[in-house]
Design a protein around this motif. Structure first.
Motif, PDB file in Angstrom:
ATOM      1  N   ASN A  49      44.185  55.215  26.776  1.00  0.00           N
ATOM      2  CA  ASN A  49      43.960  55.711  28.134  1.00  0.00           C
ATOM      3  C   ASN A  49      43.907  54.558  29.122  1.00  0.00           C
ATOM      4  O   ASN A  49      44.405  54.662  30.238  1.00  0.00           O
ATOM      5  CB  ASN A  49      42.673  56.535  28.210  1.00  0.00           C
ATOM      6  N   GLY A  50      43.309  53.447  28.716  1.00  0.00           N
ATOM      7  CA  GLY A  50      43.242  52.274  29.581  1.00  0.00           C
ATOM      8  C   GLY A  50      44.618  51.706  29.842  1.00  0.00           C
ATOM      9  O   GLY A  50      44.955  51.360  30.968  1.00  0.00           O
ATOM     10  N   SER A  51      45.437  51.617  28.797  1.00  0.00           N
ATOM     11  CA  SER A  51      46.784  51.067  28.990  1.00  0.00           C
ATOM     12  C   SER A  51      47.650  52.044  29.773  1.00  0.00           C
ATOM     13  O   SER A  51      48.490  51.626  30.572  1.00  0.00           O
ATOM     14  CB  SER A  51      47.429  50.711  27.644  1.00  0.00           C
ATOM     15  N   ASP A  52      47.455  53.356  29.550  1.00  0.00           N
ATOM     16  CA  ASP A  52      48.177  54.351  30.347  1.00  0.00           C
ATOM     17  C   ASP A  52      47.796  54.216  31.809  1.00  0.00           C
ATOM     18  O   ASP A  52      48.643  54.252  32.695  1.00  0.00           O
ATOM     19  CB  ASP A  52      47.861  55.775  29.870  1.00  0.00           C
ATOM     20  N   SER A  53      46.511  54.040  32.029  1.00  0.00           N
ATOM     21  CA  SER A  53      46.033  53.890  33.396  1.00  0.00           C
ATOM     22  C   SER A  53      46.611  52.626  34.031  1.00  0.00           C
ATOM     23  O   SER A  53      47.033  52.644  35.185  1.00  0.00           O
ATOM     24  CB  SER A  53      44.509  53.836  33.399  1.00  0.00           C
ATOM     25  N   ASP A  54      46.640  51.547  33.247  1.00  0.00           N
ATOM     26  CA  ASP A  54      47.210  50.286  33.745  1.00  0.00           C
ATOM     27  C   ASP A  54      48.693  50.438  34.047  1.00  0.00           C
ATOM     28  O   ASP A  54      49.172  49.977  35.076  1.00  0.00           O
ATOM     29  CB  ASP A  54      47.007  49.155  32.731  1.00  0.00           C
ATOM     30  N   SER A  55      49.429  51.099  33.140  1.00  0.00           N
ATOM     31  CA  SER A  55      50.861  51.254  33.368  1.00  0.00           C
ATOM     32  C   SER A  55      51.130  52.202  34.540  1.00  0.00           C
ATOM     33  O   SER A  55      52.064  51.988  35.311  1.00  0.00           O
ATOM     34  CB  SER A  55      51.581  51.732  32.107  1.00  0.00           C
ATOM     35  N   ASN A  56      50.286  53.238  34.683  1.00  0.00           N
ATOM     36  CA  ASN A  56      50.423  54.127  35.840  1.00  0.00           C
ATOM     37  C   ASN A  56      50.161  53.373  37.138  1.00  0.00           C
ATOM     38  O   ASN A  56      50.877  53.548  38.125  1.00  0.00           O
ATOM     39  CB  ASN A  56      49.476  55.323  35.735  1.00  0.00           C
ATOM     40  N   PHE A  57      49.136  52.539  37.127  1.00  0.00           N
ATOM     41  CA  PHE A  57      48.815  51.747  38.313  1.00  0.00           C
ATOM     42  C   PHE A  57      49.939  50.769  38.619  1.00  0.00           C
ATOM     43  O   PHE A  57      50.337  50.601  39.774  1.00  0.00           O
ATOM     44  CB  PHE A  57      47.487  51.001  38.100  1.00  0.00           C
ATOM     45  N   GLU A  58      50.448  50.143  37.580  1.00  0.00           N
ATOM     46  CA  GLU A  58      51.548  49.191  37.761  1.00  0.00           C
ATOM     47  C   GLU A  58      52.782  49.902  38.328  1.00  0.00           C
ATOM     48  O   GLU A  58      53.431  49.400  39.249  1.00  0.00           O
ATOM     49  CB  GLU A  58      51.891  48.530  36.422  1.00  0.00           C
ATOM     50  N   GLN A  59      53.094  51.078  37.807  1.00  0.00           N
ATOM     51  CA  GLN A  59      54.243  51.837  38.303  1.00  0.00           C
ATOM     52  C   GLN A  59      54.019  52.259  39.755  1.00  0.00           C
ATOM     53  O   GLN A  59      54.939  52.205  40.570  1.00  0.00           O
ATOM     54  CB  GLN A  59      54.490  53.071  37.419  1.00  0.00           C
ATOM     55  N   LEU A  60      52.801  52.649  40.066  1.00  0.00           N
ATOM     56  CA  LEU A  60      52.467  53.007  41.449  1.00  0.00           C
ATOM     57  C   LEU A  60      52.685  51.817  42.381  1.00  0.00           C
ATOM     58  O   LEU A  60      53.268  51.954  43.461  1.00  0.00           O
ATOM     59  CB  LEU A  60      51.014  53.488  41.531  1.00  0.00           C
ATOM     60  N   MET A  61      52.241  50.645  41.952  1.00  0.00           N
ATOM     61  CA  MET A  61      52.420  49.442  42.776  1.00  0.00           C
ATOM     62  C   MET A  61      53.904  49.116  42.946  1.00  0.00           C
ATOM     63  O   MET A  61      54.348  48.774  44.048  1.00  0.00           O
ATOM     64  CB  MET A  61      51.677  48.248  42.154  1.00  0.00           C
ATOM     65  N   VAL A  62      54.678  49.228  41.880  1.00  0.00           N
ATOM     66  CA  VAL A  62      56.120  48.973  41.958  1.00  0.00           C
ATOM     67  C   VAL A  62      56.773  49.961  42.922  1.00  0.00           C
ATOM     68  O   VAL A  62      57.588  49.572  43.768  1.00  0.00           O
ATOM     69  CB  VAL A  62      56.769  49.049  40.553  1.00  0.00           C
ATOM     70  N   ASN A  63      56.404  51.231  42.811  1.00  0.00           N
ATOM     71  CA  ASN A  63      56.953  52.246  43.713  1.00  0.00           C
ATOM     72  C   ASN A  63      56.591  51.960  45.164  1.00  0.00           C
ATOM     73  O   ASN A  63      57.424  52.107  46.062  1.00  0.00           O
ATOM     74  CB  ASN A  63      56.470  53.644  43.319  1.00  0.00           C
TER      75      ASN A  63
END
Length: 96
Positions: free
Chosen positions: A23-37
């Motif tokens: 869940n932490g890595s999913d959250s990190d990857s979601n946050f990273e994708q949000l920042m990229v977007n």
């Protein structure tokens, strides 16, 4: 103020510890994708702004040219019109 409730992880549950880290890595990857977007969107907006500014500059330049041309034509009309009117009235008087 809202608090997020995290799922309970039992110390003896190996799947629970995996889920927590996943869940932490999913959250990190979601946050990273949000920042990229967000950065991509910012770049698109900046490009649109640059293009719009260029279009505005060209349009203002054309407006200035057309205004100058209009002023020249107005001066020509003002100088030619009285002469033409005088000739017209003189012609009318002769014909009467």
């Amino acid at each position: 103020m809202m608090c997020e409730v995290m799922p309970t992880i039992n110390e003896g549950d190996p799947l629970g510890s995996q889920r927590g880290s996943q869940n932490g890595s999913d959250s990190d990857s979601n946050f990273e994708q949000l920042m990229v977007n967000m950065l991509d969107e910012r770049d698109k907006l900046l490009e649109t702004l640059r293009e719009t500014q260029e279009t505005l500059a060209v349009t203002q330049s054309k407006l200035q040219e057309v205004s100058h041309e209009r002023d020249q034509l107005q001066r020509q009309l003002n100088s030619a019109l009285p002469q033409k009117l005088m000739k017209y009235f003189q012609y009318k008087q002769i014909c009467m």
